[in-house]
Design an enzyme around this catalytic site. Structure first.
Site, PDB file in Angstrom:
ATOM      1  N   GLU A 241       0.825  -1.211   0.000  1.00 39.21           N
ATOM      2  CA  GLU A 241       0.000   0.000   0.000  1.00 39.21           C
ATOM      3  C   GLU A 241       0.859   1.260   0.000  1.00 39.21           C
ATOM      4  O   GLU A 241       1.779   1.384   0.811  1.00 39.21           O
ATOM      5  CB  GLU A 241      -0.901  -0.044   1.247  1.00 39.21           C
ATOM      6  CG  GLU A 241      -1.931   1.074   1.340  1.00 39.21           C
ATOM      7  CD  GLU A 241      -2.834   0.923   2.575  1.00 39.21           C
ATOM      8  OE1 GLU A 241      -2.912  -0.197   3.131  1.00 39.21           O
ATOM      9  OE2 GLU A 241      -3.458   1.919   2.972  1.00 39.21           O
TER      10      GLU A 241
ATOM     11  N   ASP B 159      -3.588   4.536  -1.555  1.00 39.21           N
ATOM     12  CA  ASP B 159      -4.341   5.123  -0.438  1.00 39.21           C
ATOM     13  C   ASP B 159      -4.254   6.649  -0.577  1.00 39.21           C
ATOM     14  O   ASP B 159      -5.093   7.273  -1.242  1.00 39.21           O
ATOM     15  CB  ASP B 159      -3.751   4.599   0.892  1.00 39.21           C
ATOM     16  CG  ASP B 159      -4.324   5.250   2.140  1.00 39.21           C
ATOM     17  OD1 ASP B 159      -5.166   6.157   2.026  1.00 39.21           O
ATOM     18  OD2 ASP B 159      -3.929   4.867   3.263  1.00 39.21           O
TER      19      ASP B 159
ATOM     20  N   GLY C 267      -8.916   2.699   7.308  1.00 44.64           N
ATOM     21  CA  GLY C 267      -9.250   3.257   8.615  1.00 44.64           C
ATOM     22  C   GLY C 267      -8.313   4.395   8.964  1.00 44.64           C
ATOM     23  O   GLY C 267      -7.222   4.507   8.403  1.00 44.64           O
TER      24      GLY C 267
END
Ligand code: OSB
Ligand code: MG
Length: 373
Positions: free
Chosen positions: A218, A243, A295
């Protein structure tokens, strides 16, 4: 519908355990809650900005000013058709997506409560062709002081039932750490998140991670970069998941067109709320790119919004949405978010985001409050 008042509350919540990424360690959160009021109802949103402008340019302090001085005044007292109007009403505020998203998600909750329907239904989730009653969950485990501590934490989360493990990496805490995790847990779904700690010059080092058959890596490169990610993806077998750099559906389109990622992490705050999150979801779905819900160490309001978002059909991978107790001694919603032994969170059928607010606790931890309108 019309909003008559918007109340901002800054709450202070210590984390049960510190959380460390390549950009620093967090031990307590300062979170802004947005309450949107009107027509005898209230909707709640949570601003996902960090305490410092290190994940992106926003932080609790900037979000408060943007909400009070620019976002709230654009929406207050205006007849709006639905919560979908909030995005266009605030879109000419450049950036500050998390501040705008705190308000936008509050208005979606407000509309769902006015209509007496669950938020997940209101945004179009959970539905045909199958009725999704649970969302699959993983955990994000921060950088630890020792690899032994990391292995212990992974063990504990797997025992709780979580379906995949994400570990944080940075230069000096990467290949050797991932190797030891893989040796110990050869069969688990494992991934690594670098939070922009590398550059293209590190491609050879990142390529060594291919040996450990990670689900994805990521955001290895710049927080605002797509082009270098496309070049890196051509050198890696491991799929890249973006992200930080996907802030709009247009970015998602561009990243997919360039081959910069195989997977996208969607965070409500990063894309300014549900309207754009759905558009990112749809762009990815049309291109055959799976998504999952990220999150930001949310308290209960943000967590409940994430659960609703993750009921959309292309959220096929386990997300970073996990039980309240991993973060908080006491959460601001009741009941707390819990996971099943299958590593899922059950969706709830109450109106709005589906949980009750713990007003007494919110009052007790509020350090700043201001109403607009
Ligand atoms: O990059 O996904 C991230 C937390 C803070 C800032 C950025 C990130 C994260 C997480 C934590 O990975 C996810 C969570 O448990 O809420
Ligand atoms: Mg990330």
């Amino acid at each position: 519908m019309k909003l008559e008042r918007i109340t901002l509350r800054q709450i202070r919540m210590p984390l049960v355990d510190f959380f460390e990424t390549s950009f620093g360690r967090t031990t307590k959160r300062h979170i802004i809650l947005v309450e949107a009021q009107g027509e005898g109802a209230s909707g709640w949103g949570e601003v996902t900005a960090g305490e410092r402008p290190f994940y992106n340019e926003e932080w609790t302090g900037s979000a408060w000013m943007i909400l009070r001085d620019y976002a709230a005044p654009r929406v207050l007292g205006r007849e709006i058709e639905s919560a979908a109007d909030v995005y266009p009403l605030t879109v000419h505020i450049r950036g500050h997506n998390m501040a705008r998203g705190g308000l936008e998600t509050a208005v979606w909750d407000f509309e769902a409560r006015l209509d007496g329907v669950p938020l997940w239904k209101k945004i179009g989730g959970g539905g045909a062709p199958w009725a999704r009653r649970e969302i699959p969950c993983g955990v994000s485990i921060g950088i630890q002081d020792t690899v032994e501590q990391l292995l212990e934490k992974i063990e504990r989360e797997l025992a709780a039932g979580y379906q995949r493990i994400k570990i944080k990496i940075k230069p000096g805490w990467d290949v050797d750490v991932v190797r030891r995790v893989r040796e110990r847990f050869p069969g688990i779904k494992l991934m690594a998140d670098a939070n922009s700690a590398y550059t293209l010059a590190d491609a050879d080092r990142l390529r060594q991670l291919d040996d450990f058959y990670l689900m994805m890596i990521e955001q290895p490169l710049g927080h605002d970069d797509i082009i270098d990610h496309a070049e890196l993806q051509r050198k890696l077998q491991t799929p890249i998941c973006l992200d930080e750099c996907i802030r709009t559906a247009h970015h998602a389109e561009q990243a997919i067109r360039m081959g910069a990622c195989g997977i996208i992490n969607i965070k409500l705050g990063r894309v300014a709320g549900f309207s754009e999150a759905k558009r990112v979801h749809d762009v990815a779905q049309a291109a055959g790119i799976p998504v999952w819900c990220g999150g930001m160490l949310e308290a209960g309001v943000g967590r409940a919004h994430n659960v609703a978002l993750a009921t959309l059909p292309n959220f096929v991978l386990p997300g970073d949405v996990s039980a309240s107790r991993r973060y908080w001694e006491r959460d601001i919603i009741q009941p707390a978010v819990e996971i099943t032994p299958r590593g899922t969170i059950a969706i709830r059928d109450e109106p709005g985001f589906g949980y009750a607010l713990d007003h007494d606790y919110i009052r007790a931890i509020t350090v700043r409050e201001e109403s607009i309108g």
